[in-house]
Design an enzyme around this catalytic site. Structure first.
Site, PDB file in Angstrom:
ATOM      1  N   SER A   1       0.862  -1.182   0.000  1.00 56.18           N
ATOM      2  CA  SER A   1       0.000   0.000   0.000  1.00 56.18           C
ATOM      3  C   SER A   1       0.897   1.229   0.000  1.00 56.18           C
ATOM      4  O   SER A   1       2.047   1.168   0.444  1.00 56.18           O
ATOM      5  CB  SER A   1      -0.884   0.014   1.253  1.00 56.18           C
ATOM      6  OG  SER A   1      -1.540   1.263   1.409  1.00 56.18           O
TER       7      SER A   1
ATOM      8  N   TYR B   1      -2.541  -0.114  10.461  1.00 53.77           N
ATOM      9  CA  TYR B   1      -2.477  -0.553   9.062  1.00 53.77           C
ATOM     10  C   TYR B   1      -1.119  -0.182   8.472  1.00 53.77           C
ATOM     11  O   TYR B   1      -0.482  -1.000   7.790  1.00 53.77           O
ATOM     12  CB  TYR B   1      -3.614   0.105   8.280  1.00 53.77           C
ATOM     13  CG  TYR B   1      -3.756  -0.360   6.857  1.00 53.77           C
ATOM     14  CD1 TYR B   1      -4.438  -1.541   6.561  1.00 53.77           C
ATOM     15  CD2 TYR B   1      -3.236   0.377   5.798  1.00 53.77           C
ATOM     16  CE1 TYR B   1      -4.592  -1.979   5.253  1.00 53.77           C
ATOM     17  CE2 TYR B   1      -3.380  -0.045   4.486  1.00 53.77           C
ATOM     18  CZ  TYR B   1      -4.055  -1.216   4.218  1.00 53.77           C
ATOM     19  OH  TYR B   1      -4.191  -1.642   2.907  1.00 53.77           O
TER      20      TYR B   1
END
Length: 209
Positions: free
Chosen positions: A88, A101
């Site tokens: 990501s 995250y």
């Protein structure tokens, strides 16, 4: 009839191990492993229960580590295979509101780089893709002050993933390309980084709904 579905909990080594045995028995040794499973806590770090934080790290980071640990040795025996980790942009530059995250994806980024080095003298490839915001249910409630980068469709990201696999080389691909600016920011002082992040608003997530 060309698809075999085997369910497992990627955060559990025993569960992945059981699934791997079934894969080897029913399908054979895979030539491609895509680590795509991911979850998000959706709150500020100190507002989350410890169990949620642990689950995010277990799924997003330990999951790819467990699948790699179980499938890579067989790929190495065949001297053929490709492992693709879906990381990501939040594995390149941290953002408020998604600390757990970010931590899991930074870890996955480092793990990928290490595995690229471990396999570099073989015909097994290890790659990573770093997509920005994707229009999936995972990010339904995530909003930024300004959308500096376009929201990506799942189909677009999938096409990029297929191209990485078809190229047959280890790679780290950031999409959209302009998002490589996140890496470039590491070269400037932290104080300046903070100002840029505050002004852009891209590194402060808001959760709606």
């Amino acid at each position: 009839d060309r698809v075999t579905y085997i369910q497992c909990d990627v955060s559990s080594y025993k569960s992945v191990e059981a699934a791997s045995h079934k894969v080897f028995q029913d399908v054979g040794v895979p030539t491609v492993l895509v680590n795509n499973a991911g979850i998000l806590g959706g709150r500020k770090f100190c507002d989350m229960d410890p169990e949620v934080i642990e689950k995010v790290v277990n799924v997003n980071l330990l999951g790819p580590m467990w699948t790699t640990r179980l499938f890579l040795p067989r790929m190495m025996e065949n001297n053929h295979g490709h492992i693709l980790n879906v990381v990501s942009l939040l594995g390149i530059s941290g953002s408020t509101g998604v600390a757990e995250y970010c931590a899991s994806k930074f870890g996955l980024s480092g793990f990928t780089e290490a595995m690229i080095q471990e396999t570099k003298h073989t015909n097994v490839r290890v790659s990573a893709i770093y997509p920005g915001l994707i229009s999936t249910a995972l990010f339904t409630g995530v909003r930024y002050r300004f959308n500096l980068f376009p929201t990506l469709s799942p189909d677009y990201v999938a096409e990029k993933m297929v191209k990485i696999l078809e190229a047959g080389k280890s790679a780290e691909v950031v999409i959209p390309t302009i998002a490589n600016l996140g890496r470039a920011m590491k070269l400037i002082p932290v104080g300046v980084q903070s100002v840029v992040k505050d002004v852009s608003g891209f590194f402060s997530c808001l959760f709606i709904g």
